[in-house]
Design a protein around this motif. Structure first.
Motif, short mmCIF file in Angstrom:
data_model
loop_
_atom_site.label_atom_id
_atom_site.label_comp_id
_atom_site.label_asym_id
_atom_site.label_seq_id
_atom_site.Cartn_x
_atom_site.Cartn_y
_atom_site.Cartn_z
N GLY A 31 -17.54 -4.79 5.69
CA GLY A 31 -16.21 -4.26 5.43
C GLY A 31 -15.19 -5.38 5.36
N ARG A 32 -13.96 -5.02 5.08
CA ARG A 32 -12.87 -6.01 5.03
C ARG A 32 -11.71 -5.47 5.83
NH1 ARG A 32 -11.15 -10.35 2.06
NH2 ARG A 32 -13.06 -10.34 0.83
N ASP A 33 -11.15 -6.35 6.67
CA ASP A 33 -9.98 -5.99 7.44
C ASP A 33 -8.77 -6.04 6.52
OD1 ASP A 33 -7.96 -5.61 9.21
OD2 ASP A 33 -8.46 -7.29 10.53
N LEU A 34 -8.22 -4.87 6.22
CA LEU A 34 -7.10 -4.78 5.28
C LEU A 34 -5.75 -4.77 5.98
CD1 LEU A 34 -8.61 -2.02 2.93
CD2 LEU A 34 -8.79 -4.50 2.70
N VAL A 37 -10.73 2.67 11.26
CA VAL A 37 -11.05 1.24 11.18
C VAL A 37 -9.80 0.41 11.46
CG1 VAL A 37 -11.71 -0.61 9.60
CG2 VAL A 37 -13.04 1.50 9.66
N GLY A 38 -8.65 0.83 10.91
CA GLY A 38 -7.41 0.12 11.18
C GLY A 38 -7.05 0.12 12.65
N ALA A 39 -7.40 1.22 13.35
CA ALA A 39 -7.13 1.32 14.79
C ALA A 39 -8.21 0.64 15.64
CB ALA A 39 -7.02 2.78 15.19
N ARG A 40 -9.18 -0.03 14.97
CA ARG A 40 -10.30 -0.71 15.63
C ARG A 40 -11.17 0.27 16.42
NH1 ARG A 40 -8.03 -3.71 12.66
NH2 ARG A 40 -7.73 -5.97 12.90
N ALA A 84 -6.61 3.34 0.64
CA ALA A 84 -7.47 2.85 1.72
C ALA A 84 -6.77 1.75 2.52
CB ALA A 84 -8.80 2.34 1.15
N MET A 85 -6.11 0.84 1.81
CA MET A 85 -5.45 -0.26 2.51
C MET A 85 -4.27 0.24 3.34
SD MET A 85 -4.11 -3.83 0.85
CE MET A 85 -3.60 -5.22 1.90
N ALA A 86 -3.47 1.15 2.78
CA ALA A 86 -2.35 1.71 3.53
C ALA A 86 -2.85 2.50 4.74
CB ALA A 86 -1.50 2.60 2.63
N ALA A 87 -3.96 3.24 4.57
CA ALA A 87 -4.50 4.04 5.68
C ALA A 87 -4.95 3.15 6.83
CB ALA A 87 -5.66 4.90 5.20
N GLN A 88 -5.59 2.02 6.51
CA GLN A 88 -5.98 1.09 7.59
C GLN A 88 -4.74 0.59 8.33
OE1 GLN A 88 -8.69 -2.12 7.21
NE2 GLN A 88 -10.28 -0.93 6.14
N ASN A 89 -3.69 0.27 7.60
CA ASN A 89 -2.47 -0.24 8.23
C ASN A 89 -1.74 0.84 9.01
OD1 ASN A 89 -1.67 -3.26 7.37
ND2 ASN A 89 -2.89 -2.32 5.74
N VAL A 90 -1.80 2.09 8.52
CA VAL A 90 -1.22 3.20 9.30
C VAL A 90 -1.99 3.35 10.61
CG1 VAL A 90 -0.94 5.71 9.38
CG2 VAL A 90 -0.30 4.46 7.32
N ALA A 118 -3.56 1.09 12.18
CA ALA A 118 -3.27 -0.07 13.03
C ALA A 118 -1.82 -0.10 13.50
CB ALA A 118 -3.59 -1.35 12.28
N GLY A 119 -1.00 0.86 13.01
CA GLY A 119 0.42 0.86 13.38
C GLY A 119 1.22 -0.21 12.66
N ARG A 120 0.66 -0.75 11.55
CA ARG A 120 1.34 -1.82 10.82
C ARG A 120 2.19 -1.25 9.69
NH1 ARG A 120 -0.43 -6.99 11.19
NH2 ARG A 120 1.60 -7.34 10.22
N TRP A 121 3.18 -0.45 10.06
CA TRP A 121 4.04 0.17 9.06
C TRP A 121 4.87 -0.86 8.31
CZ3 TRP A 121 3.90 4.98 7.21
CH2 TRP A 121 3.19 5.95 7.95
N ASP A 122 5.03 -2.04 8.89
CA ASP A 122 5.79 -3.09 8.21
C ASP A 122 5.09 -3.56 6.94
OD1 ASP A 122 3.87 -4.06 10.25
OD2 ASP A 122 4.38 -6.04 9.47
N ARG A 123 3.77 -3.35 6.85
CA ARG A 123 3.02 -3.78 5.68
C ARG A 123 2.90 -2.69 4.60
NH1 ARG A 123 -0.74 -8.02 6.25
NH2 ARG A 123 -2.37 -6.82 5.18
N VAL A 124 3.13 -1.44 4.99
CA VAL A 124 2.86 -0.34 4.06
C VAL A 124 3.77 -0.40 2.83
CG1 VAL A 124 2.91 2.17 3.77
CG2 VAL A 124 1.91 1.17 5.84
N SER A 125 5.06 -0.66 3.03
CA SER A 125 5.98 -0.73 1.88
C SER A 125 5.62 -1.88 0.96
CB SER A 125 7.42 -0.90 2.37
OG SER A 125 7.84 0.25 3.07
N ARG A 126 5.17 -2.98 1.53
CA ARG A 126 4.78 -4.13 0.71
C ARG A 126 3.49 -3.83 -0.06
NH1 ARG A 126 4.22 -8.73 4.74
NH2 ARG A 126 3.82 -9.98 2.86
#
Length: 484
Positions: free
Chosen positions: A9-12, A87-90, A309-315, A317-325
């Motif tokens: 897999g890839r950590d997104l 996966v984003g939440a590990r 998929a990438m946005a879901a991993q960041n959601v 992980a709580g990385r909302w700062d990356r979702v808009s980008r």
């Protein structure tokens, strides 16, 4: 290391967003292109070797197949989002639970569909008003395809789950395997080469079936051989029994996603009906244009799935700062790739259309005209898919479905009926950018309004699941990196 692969897999959630998204989306785009090329090549084999009746038979059967895959696509996207958030939440154990429930449910569903499809094939073909001269061939083809249904649907479900875990490379590998086997076996089984007897149209279906089964078995073997994160071992095999909590998410989120595909397909059928009223020349031109437009849709579908998929991993992980980008990069890449394809298509439209119509066909000029009016609408369509993909990453699916229904049926048909008296057939081709423009505007407003960020796609664990998860903390099954 940011963006590094983790057991396939890839950590997104880490590293540069632009490069990570692009290299994650490209294998999905390649898979989509392979599928379309495979369908085109198979149609050539059937049409050249067996004639128009056989080609008509496969076309009727493929309508039914598309509807089946649309439903599974919806469930697959729901599982992709659940897996990606986990996966984003590990939390690899939750990812495996979601994946196991999705695969188990898909297996049960595909077996029911396979048996019911075999028995109900005659009735289905009668419902489609299959021409009598193609009916027997379509029945043989469809029944063999229904036998292969479990393998085909399970492969789709597993590949979508792997993409949720950040692995787009493995699905591409096994799409290559499936397409390669299908292309090779089609002429062999149709014509009967060497000691193999000629099976005719049943051979074409059997080639697709064999490719599906071989690809699925190879994918399962590969998952365990490489110890991919979503493989199930020991007590985890119980995850294949669909759990109520996961199934609630699958059904409430998956069905609307599947309906989006069906709505788009139904809209296409309505458009074909309107085009047919314009006569054979326009219908032929539209058919050729559709072949090219299929490829214009692919960047939107691939980038939309990758962004989701990438946005879901960041959601997760709580990385909302990356979702808009992620949304911004998705829009940029989509416009660049689709825009380039549109320019090339229009620049070389005569040569491309001649592949389908023949160099001397008078339908080429008609097709070139509709290309100029409608092709650029796919820029709007692609951007809409990006917005929908990001919102889907947090479980928002009803609003996008309503937007599609309103624009594909309400806006497009209203424009056609109001514009036809003055524009004639051009009202049909201009309804594409008008409808796509409205759907893009509504999707952008939904995204900017921000209510989708407050949604939750959390499967509440039971007490028993909590105890199991606590026990798993000290076991390999509970870690993001597989054992060994």
């Amino acid at each position: 290391m940011a963006g590094a692969k983790q057991g396939g897999g890839r950590d997104l959630t880490q590293g540069p967003i632009g490069n990570t998204l692009l290299f994650f989306a490209l294998p999905t785009l390649a898979s989509n292109i392979l599928q379309s090329l495979n369908g085109s090549i198979n149609a050539i084999w059937v049409g050249r070797f067996l004639g128009e009746q056989a080609l008509a038979a496969t076309a009727n059967a493929n309508i039914i197949m598309f509807l089946m895959f649309s439903v599974v696509f919806g469930f697959g996207m729901a599982s992709t989002v659940m897996v990606a958030q986990a996966v984003g939440a590990r939390d690899i154990d939750s990812a495996r639970r979601a994946f196991g429930s999705a695969v188990g449910f898909c297996f049960i569903l595909s077996m029911i569909v396979s048996v019911a499809g075999w028995l109900g094939s005659p009735a289905l073909l009668h419902m489609l008003a299959t021409p009598p001269e193609a009916f027997d061939l379509a029945l043989v083809y469809l029944r063999v395809i229904f036998v292969a249904m479990p393998a085909s649907l399970l492969s789709v479900m597993m590949m979508m789950g792997l993409r949720g875990a950040g692995d787009a490379r493995t699905p591409l590998i096994f799409m290559l395997v499936s397409v390669g086997i299908d292309i090779i076996l089609n002429p062999v089984l149709i014509l009967g080469l060497g000691p193999i007897p000629a099976f005719g149209i049943a051979g074409s279906a059997a080639a697709t079936a064999a490719a599906g089964f071989i690809s699925l078995i190879s994918l399962i073997f590969y998952a365990y051989r490489k110890d991919l994160p979503l493989r199930l071992r020991g007590s985890e095999m119980a995850y294949l029994r669909p759990a109520a909590a996961q199934m609630r998410v699958m059904l409430t989120k998956g069905l609307p996603m599947g309906l989006q595909m069906i709505v788009m397909s139904a809209s296409g059928l309505v458009m074909i009906g309107l085009v047919n009223r314009e006569g054979l020349l326009v219908t032929a031109a539209y058919g050729a244009s559709q072949q090219l437009w299929t490829y214009l849709q692919m960047p939107a579908m691939a980038m939309g799935a990758a962004v989701s998929a990438m946005a879901a991993q960041n959601v997760g992980a709580g990385r909302w700062d990356r979702v808009s980008r992620i949304t911004g990069y998705g829009l940029g890449y989509q416009c660049l790739i689709t825009g380039t394809m549109i320019v090339l298509l229009i620049a070389f439209d005569r040569a491309l259309l001649a592949l389908f119509l023949g160099g001397d066909s008078s339908a080429i000029e008609v097709a070139r005209h509709m290309q100029l009016l409608a092709s650029w609408s796919f820029l709007f369509f692609g951007c809409t898919m990006i917005f929908f993909g990001v919102m889907r990453a947090n479980g928002v699916v009803i609003a996008p479905l309503m937007v599609l229904i309103f624009t594909l049926f309400g806006v497009r048909l209203a424009f056609y009926h109001l514009g036809y008296p003055s524009l004639g057939a051009d009202a049909l081709w201009l309804s594409f950018p008008v409808g796509s423009g409205v759907s893009f505007t509504l999707a952008a407003l939904l995204y900017l309004q921000g209510g989708w960020r407050k949604a939750k796609l959390v499967v509440p664990p039971s007490e028993e699941e909590c105890r199991e998860s606590m026990s798993a903390e000290s076991e390999p099954a509970g870690r993001i990196v597989p054992a060994g």
